[in-house]
Scaffold this motif. Structure first.
Motif, mmCIF file in Angstrom:
data_model
loop_
_atom_site.group_PDB
_atom_site.id
_atom_site.type_symbol
_atom_site.label_atom_id
_atom_site.label_comp_id
_atom_site.label_asym_id
_atom_site.label_seq_id
_atom_site.Cartn_x
_atom_site.Cartn_y
_atom_site.Cartn_z
ATOM 1 N N VAL A 146 0.842 -1.203 0.000
ATOM 2 C CA VAL A 146 0.000 0.000 0.000
ATOM 3 C C VAL A 146 0.878 1.254 0.000
ATOM 4 N N ARG A 149 2.708 1.993 -3.200
ATOM 5 C CA ARG A 149 1.811 2.528 -4.240
ATOM 6 C C ARG A 149 1.395 3.968 -3.930
ATOM 7 N N ILE A 191 -8.362 -4.781 -0.822
ATOM 8 C CA ILE A 191 -8.591 -3.801 -1.899
ATOM 9 C C ILE A 191 -7.309 -3.539 -2.683
ATOM 10 N N CYS A 192 -6.242 -3.203 -1.979
ATOM 11 C CA CYS A 192 -4.980 -2.905 -2.671
ATOM 12 C C CYS A 192 -4.199 -4.219 -2.822
ATOM 13 N N PRO A 197 -5.711 -4.300 -8.173
ATOM 14 C CA PRO A 197 -6.246 -3.603 -7.001
ATOM 15 C C PRO A 197 -7.565 -2.904 -7.352
ATOM 16 N N ALA A 198 -8.474 -2.880 -6.373
ATOM 17 C CA ALA A 198 -9.804 -2.294 -6.608
ATOM 18 C C ALA A 198 -9.782 -0.803 -6.295
ATOM 19 N N CYS A 199 -9.041 -0.048 -7.095
ATOM 20 C CA CYS A 199 -8.867 1.388 -6.822
ATOM 21 C C CYS A 199 -10.211 2.125 -6.820
ATOM 22 N N CYS A 202 -11.412 2.327 -3.345
ATOM 23 C CA CYS A 202 -10.371 2.500 -2.325
ATOM 24 C C CYS A 202 -10.489 3.869 -1.650
ATOM 25 N N LEU A 204 -8.282 5.493 -0.241
ATOM 26 C CA LEU A 204 -7.059 6.292 -0.394
ATOM 27 C C LEU A 204 -6.839 6.800 -1.828
ATOM 28 N N ARG A 205 -7.753 6.487 -2.712
ATOM 29 C CA ARG A 205 -7.534 6.802 -4.124
ATOM 30 C C ARG A 205 -7.163 8.268 -4.380
ATOM 31 N N CYS A 208 -3.408 8.739 -3.883
ATOM 32 C CA CYS A 208 -2.510 7.665 -4.295
ATOM 33 C C CYS A 208 -1.750 8.004 -5.582
ATOM 34 N N PHE A 211 -2.027 5.297 -8.388
ATOM 35 C CA PHE A 211 -3.309 5.353 -9.096
ATOM 36 C C PHE A 211 -3.271 6.471 -10.134
ATOM 37 N N PRO A 216 -0.860 0.920 -10.957
ATOM 38 C CA PRO A 216 -0.474 0.599 -9.581
ATOM 39 C C PRO A 216 0.210 -0.750 -9.419
HETATM 40 S S1 SF4 Z 1 -5.858 3.688 -5.049
HETATM 41 FE FE1 SF4 Z 1 -3.734 3.252 -4.502
HETATM 42 S S2 SF4 Z 1 -3.868 2.470 -2.417
HETATM 43 FE FE2 SF4 Z 1 -5.922 2.362 -3.271
HETATM 44 S S3 SF4 Z 1 -6.118 0.306 -4.168
HETATM 45 FE FE3 SF4 Z 1 -5.417 1.666 -5.791
HETATM 46 S S4 SF4 Z 1 -3.199 1.482 -5.733
HETATM 47 FE FE4 SF4 Z 1 -3.940 0.706 -3.790
#
Ligand code: SF4
Length: 336
Positions: A146, A149, A191-192, A197-199, A202, A204-205, A208, A211, A216
């Motif tokens: 995480v 990324r 998620i990550c 990864p399921a951005c 997410c 934190l998108r 990030c 992203f 990623p």
């Molecule tokens: S947005 Fe960043 S932290 Fe979130 S799943 Fe995607 S790569 Fe991982």
């Protein structure tokens, strides 16, 4: 990560955190024994594989005092199949130190935890943060992914670890480091994920870097792969009167302390080749051939009833070899 981002992460965690048998519910205090046991079991092992072992261990040995009083061979048998067997030996050693030197309570600081057998930097930080609410920088493989990324850290592993640690340290709050660490680990696990990864969902998108760059999966950057050396060996299935000869492996070394088939010829006999099993250890791959024989006069040793071989707690490699031994036995019975 801004305060806002950390807040979004913790809100997501409050709702979507994994329900795990070793985790305290909101408002409950985590039990250091359960946190420690789960962290040791989870080293290099998946949550799904650990769950049934954790349930069995905590039913049989509900607290550190019970585990300290356990017979080591019994613990090794319960551990069979989980791999990395030095962990099981250290588990008993650690329980005995906690029971003997710390009055049955785990110490609550990272420094004191680090002195216990089998507890390394990650595990000490995880226990201090999760079980005792101490501020500690907790970095497992999920957190590593995480963070690399979030900041698009281009240095390959393992050199990137210093930067990952500095970044994680800066992100870790003074209060609630345990929840923060678990939130990061859960985000990495659900998620990550390493692949795809399921951005889109997410929390934190917006923060990030990977992203925003658009790829990623590139992070963490891996070093070129070294080829894993291959070794070969032979194991021996020696039968006498419905029993098979087992040995206890030396305490130190590969699969130390575990029951196993002998890997040196235990007797003069008419050995038959019963095929081979491939097994991958961390640092090498092993092809082990099985030789089978039956003897009329049995040499001294640990003779185990063949029909109860499943209860011997053989580590996975030897359990698979034992299946070959059983197949050889059946084929020999049919041919007779
Ligand atoms: S947005 Fe960043 S932290 Fe979130 S799943 Fe995607 S790569 Fe991982």
């Amino acid at each position: 990560m801004s305060v806002d981002a950390r807040q979004s992460l913790l809100c997501w965690y409050a709702v979507d955190k994994r329900r795990l048998p070793w985790r305290a519910e909101a408002g409950e205090r985590a039990d250091p024994y359960r946190v420690w046991l789960s962290e040791i079991m989870l080293q290099q092992t998946t949550v799904a594989a650990v769950k049934p072992y954790f349930e069995r261990f905590t039913t049989k040995w509900p607290d550190v005092g019970a585990l300290a009083a356990a017979d080591e061979a019994d613990v090794m048998r319960e551990w069979a199949g989980l791999g990395y067997y030095a962990r099981a030996r250290n588990l008993v050693a650690c329980a005995r130190v906690v029971a003997g030197d710390h009055g049955g309570r785990f110490p609550d600081s990272e420094a004191a935890l680090l002195k216990l057998p089998g507890i390394g930097r990650y595990t000490a930080a995880a226990i201090a943060a999760i079980a005792f609410g101490r501020r500690a920088v907790v970095i497992d493989g999920n957190v590593e992914r995480v963070v690399s990324r979030l900041y698009a850290i281009a240095t390959p592993l393992p050199a990137a670890r210093a930067e990952i640690r500095a970044r994680t340290d800066a992100l870790t709050p003074d209060e609630g480091a345990g929840d923060f660490a678990q939130a990061m680990m859960d985000l990495g696990a659900t998620i990550c994920t390493p692949r795809r990864p399921a951005c889109a969902i997410c929390p934190l998108r917006p923060h990030c870097a990977a992203f925003h760059e658009g790829d990623p999966e590139r992070y963490p950057v891996k070093p070129p792969k070294a080829a894993r050396p291959r070794r070969t060996g032979t194991a021996f299935w020696l039968e006498h009167d419905g029993h098979v000869l087992l040995v206890r492996r030396p305490a130190s070394g590969l699969l130390g302390g575990m029951l196993a088939l002998p890997t040196e010829s235990p007797a003069q006999a008419k050995w038959t080749d019963a095929g081979a099993v491939d097994h991958v250890f961390t640092h090498f791959a092993l092809t082990m051939t099985l030789s089978c024989a039956r003897v009329d006069a049995r040499p001294e040793g640990l003779w185990w009833p063949i029909e109860r071989i499943g209860e011997a707690g053989l580590p996975t490699l030897f359990a698979r070899l034992a299946e070959r031994g059983l197949a050889w036995r059946e084929a020999a019975a049919q041919a007779a």
